[in-house]
Structure formats: C-alpha cells, structure tokens
Design an enzyme around this catalytic site. Structure first.
Site, PDB file in Angstrom:
ATOM      1  N   GLY A   1       0.820  -1.210   0.000  1.00 27.64           N
ATOM      2  CA  GLY A   1       0.000   0.000   0.000  1.00 27.64           C
ATOM      3  C   GLY A   1       0.847   1.249   0.000  1.00 27.64           C
ATOM      4  CG  ASN A   2      -0.379   4.706  -1.395  1.00 26.72           C
ATOM      5  OD1 ASN A   2      -1.085   5.462  -0.745  1.00 26.72           O
ATOM      6  ND2 ASN A   2      -0.802   4.115  -2.517  1.00 26.72           N
ATOM      7  NE  ARG A   3       5.576   6.952   3.569  1.00 26.04           N
ATOM      8  CZ  ARG A   3       6.110   6.265   4.570  1.00 26.04           C
ATOM      9  NH1 ARG A   3       5.471   6.211   5.719  1.00 26.04           N
ATOM     10  NH2 ARG A   3       7.249   5.647   4.427  1.00 26.04           N
TER      11      ARG A   3
END
Ligand code: PMT
Length: 409
Positions: free
Chosen positions: A218-220
């Site tokens: 995933g990412n932030r």
C-alpha cells in the site's frame, strides 16, 4: 508555516443569515457550539428559542456568542415584529436540537413558540436536527411527522445512535456539529453553488494490494485531499460520489461513498460512478503494482531463509482505462522532476489538467492538512499555487473545472 488566506467567496456560510432555532432538550447546550461555529464560518446567526429551551441554556449564552438579540417571547411588544424579520432575513433555518414536540408542531403547522413560528413564516430552506429518547424517536407518530417534513423538503440530519441522556443506548443523539454544518452547506450549495445540477466523482486514498490474507502492498495516502475535494464540490452544489480506498475518515454529509480495496475494485467502481458524470477528479493513490500471486494462507518464515522475493504485476492505469466524457483531472505525486513527470502524465492519461504535488515539500502531500500544488493545463498553461489548506486547494481545482464546464456549453 503560513497558508494563503481563505477566499471569502469560497466559504459557503460567509455573509449568510442563519436563523438557529433551539428547543427544550438536554442537547440544547450543544447548540451553543453550533452558534459559535456558524459565526466563525462568517455567518450572521440569529437565535430563536422556546421557553423550554431556556431551562437548559440561557438566552444570554447565545446573545454573547452571536452578538445579537435572542427572541423567546413572541408576545413581548419589542419582539412582536422580530419573529417575522428573523424568518424573512434567514438564508436558512436550522432547528437544533428539535424535540419530538417540535417535530409534531412543524408537521401540523402549529406555532406555539418562536421556533415553530419562524419555521412557518420563513421561505428559506429548513434543516432539522432531532434529539430525543430513542423510544420517542422510533414511535410511529414521530416517524410519520418526520416523513411529512421530508415530503415538504425539510432536511433531516441525525439523530445518531449512541448513549442518550436517559442512560439508554439507541437512536436519539443530536447530530454532531460538523455534521449539521455539512448538512447546511449541502443545502446552501444546492441553492447558490456554481456546481448545482452537476454530477461529479472523486477518488481518494490509497489501495491495498494483498500479499496474503493479512498483509498488503500500500502507500501513505490518508484520503484527506480527496475528501476535501469531495466536500468542496458538495458545498458548491454538486451531487458527489467518492470512491475511497481504505481510509479512516467519516463520510461527509450528503456525499455518496463507495469503499474499495484494490486497484481492480477502484477501476470497477469508477467505471460505474463516472458513467454520465460531468467531472472526475482522481486524487487517489492507486498502487502501480500488485503482488502477482497472493498467497491463500499467511506466509511463514522458512527456517534458514533470510530474504523473500515477491513478484509484482503491473496494475491497470485507472485514468487511462476510463472512457472520456466529462472534465478529467489527475494528480501527479512526485518526489523529483515534478514538471516533467506531471506533463508526461497529463498527456498519457488524457487529462484537462493535472495537479502536480511535490510530496516531499513541507506541509504538502500525504497526511497533511495543507498542500502546495502546481497546476499543469492541457495546452501548456502552468499555475503555481501557494500553500493552502486542502479544502482551499479543492476549491482552486473546482474553480478550474467549473470554468471548463462553462466553456463546453
Ligand atoms: O490522501 P492524502 O494523505 O491527503 O494525500 C494526498 C495525495 C498525496 C495522495 C494526493 O494529493 C495525490 O498526489 N494523489 C495522487 C497520487 C498518485 O497516485 O499519483 P501518481 O503520480 O502515481 O498517479 C498519477 C495519476 O494517475 C493520479 O491521478 C492517480 O490517481 C492516477 N493513477 C495512478 C495509478 C493507477 N494505477 N491508475 C491511476 O489512474
């Protein structure tokens, strides 16, 4: 760190006359916060109260918070004309909290007090936030009154489930102040907003691409930018659908939300949501790659193995896959070569403009409440905007979308 000043004309409540009706519920104390927040948002607030409401909060409290006289007694000579004037001046009437008795009087057009009288005398939109015991709320008589009011175009906000003053748990709590403000902005946006009658779609948050049943790539992205874009569109009168990756944000009032996990799900949801829409703003951060072959069971550390290789497959590009139609806006989240990368994406994704976002800049990018962006237009125009709140960036985007929609007509 300073941000650019909020443009006055973009604050939906600035300069509006809001009549606030307060009736006799223990939740009346929350109306004081609402009055204060309305005034902070630039509205002129005029409070009318029932005698029962004054048992819970004094008129002086509202007078101090709003800087205006509070009307309670409709028979006092000084206030005789005041009720009509408050009703006439109002851009909207908010009744919060509204008791079961108030709902019954509103439904039958009875005016035993200043609140119901103002509701009958005004032609402005009426928004009602009920608060009462859950059994009173669920009673068929109350539900019939609510149906009558909805049928007449009254906007209901709440009541919410939770712990009630009686100690019971159920539906009956006054909607929280941000929810009431959101409902009011929705109502005013539909009347005065430049996007009224438009249907727009916004994507927000990152995606989670499963590696096994418990882990993901995933990412932030927190969704703050996308939700601000959705709220700003709603405040300008648009019908808004937000397609959101897994984020921990409440759904703002009046916005349709579709939750998704992966890029494949986001693409499918956007295909449906964008059909026939006027604009798409793609502020989500979909993963470019996903684990090729997610494990059926939790991956285990094998004895003696110091590393693990994951093969990633390329995800479809959502923007490139979606057919054209409405105005198309993308974001470019970059850590280097912002202009070159943004311009390349502008062309390859067939966008009207792209919002270049240097996610390494102070106060910008993931998780912040502010953002500094540069807008690259198809045709070559470039606009560098100052650091602003994400809500203000959102309005800057919609200003440009609205311009393009007008140009197409
Ligand atoms: O959510 P916040 O915490 O508030 O953070 C906001 C933000 C930094 C996520 C936001 O401002 C932002 O920059 N969003 C774009 C993130 C991104 O994926 O950028 P990109 O440069 O990788 O993608 C370019 C464009 O293509 C984007 O509009 C993206 O939504 C879209 N895209 C990307 C990958 C993919 N498979 N399909 C796409 O359509």
């Amino acid at each position: 760190m300073t941000t650019a000043p909020v443009a006055e004309h973009r604050l939906p409540l600035a300069g509006r006359h809001i009549a606030l009706g307060v009736t006799g519920s223990i939740a009346a104390f929350k109306a004081a916060d609402l009055a204060s927040k309305l005034r902070q948002a630039g509205a002129t607030v005029e409070v009318v109260m029932t005698p029962a409401a004054t048992q819970f909060v004094t008129p002086l409290t509202f007078q101090s918070l709003t800087g205006r006289d509070v009307v309670v007694d409709m028979f006092s000579a000084r206030e005789a004309e005041a009720h009509i004037e408050v009703a006439r001046r109002a851009d909207a009437l908010v009744i919060a909290p509204a008791t079961a008795d108030c709902l019954a009087n509103l439904a039958t057009g009875q005016t035993p007090d200043m609140v119901t009288l103002t509701a009958l005398a005004t032609r402005a939109p009426v928004l009602v936030a009920p608060a009462m015991d859950n059994q009173m709320w669920e009673h068929p008589a109350t539900q019939a009154n609510v149906a009558t009011l909805r049928g007449r175009g009254v906007t209901l906000v709440g009541p919410n489930p939770g712990r009630l003053a009686t100690g019971r748990v159920g539906a009956g709590r006054l909607a929280e102040v941000p929810e009431v403000l959101g409902a009011l902005r929705t109502v005013l946006g539909k009347l005065h907003g430049d996007l009224a009658g438009r249907r727009v779609v916004v994507s927000a948050g990152g995606t989670q691409e499963p590696l096994d049943p418990v882990r993901y790539v995933g990412n932030r992205s927190t969704g703050k930018m996308g939700f601000a874009i959705a709220e700003a569109a709603r405040d300008r009168g648009a019908e808004v659908t937000i397609v959101a990756g897994p984020v921990a944000l409440e759904t703002p009032f009046g916005i349709a939300r579709v939750d998704v996990g992966t890029v494949a799900q986001m693409l499918a949801a956007l295909e449906t949501a964008t059909a026939g829409s006027d604009a798409l703003v793609m502020s989500a951060a979909p993963a470019d790659f996903r684990p090729n072959d997610p494990a059926e069971h939790k991956l285990k550390k094998a004895p003696g193995e110091d590393s693990m290789h994951v093969h990633l497959a390329k995800n479809p590009d959502i923007l490139a896959s979606l057919p054209g139609g409405g105005v198309r806006v993308g974001f470019a989240a970059e850590t280097q070569n912002l202009a070159a990368n943004a311009v390349a994406k502008l062309a390859s994704k067939r966008l009207d403009f792209i919002v270049g976002n240097d996610v390494t800049a102070a106060g910008s990018g993931f998780g912040t409440d502010t953002n500094q962006v540069t807008i690259f237009h198809a045709g070559g125009r470039i606009e560098e905007l100052p650091l602003m709140t994400k809500y203000e960036v959102a309005h800057a985007i919609w200003d440009r979308v609205a311009e393009r929609l007008r140009a197409r007509e």
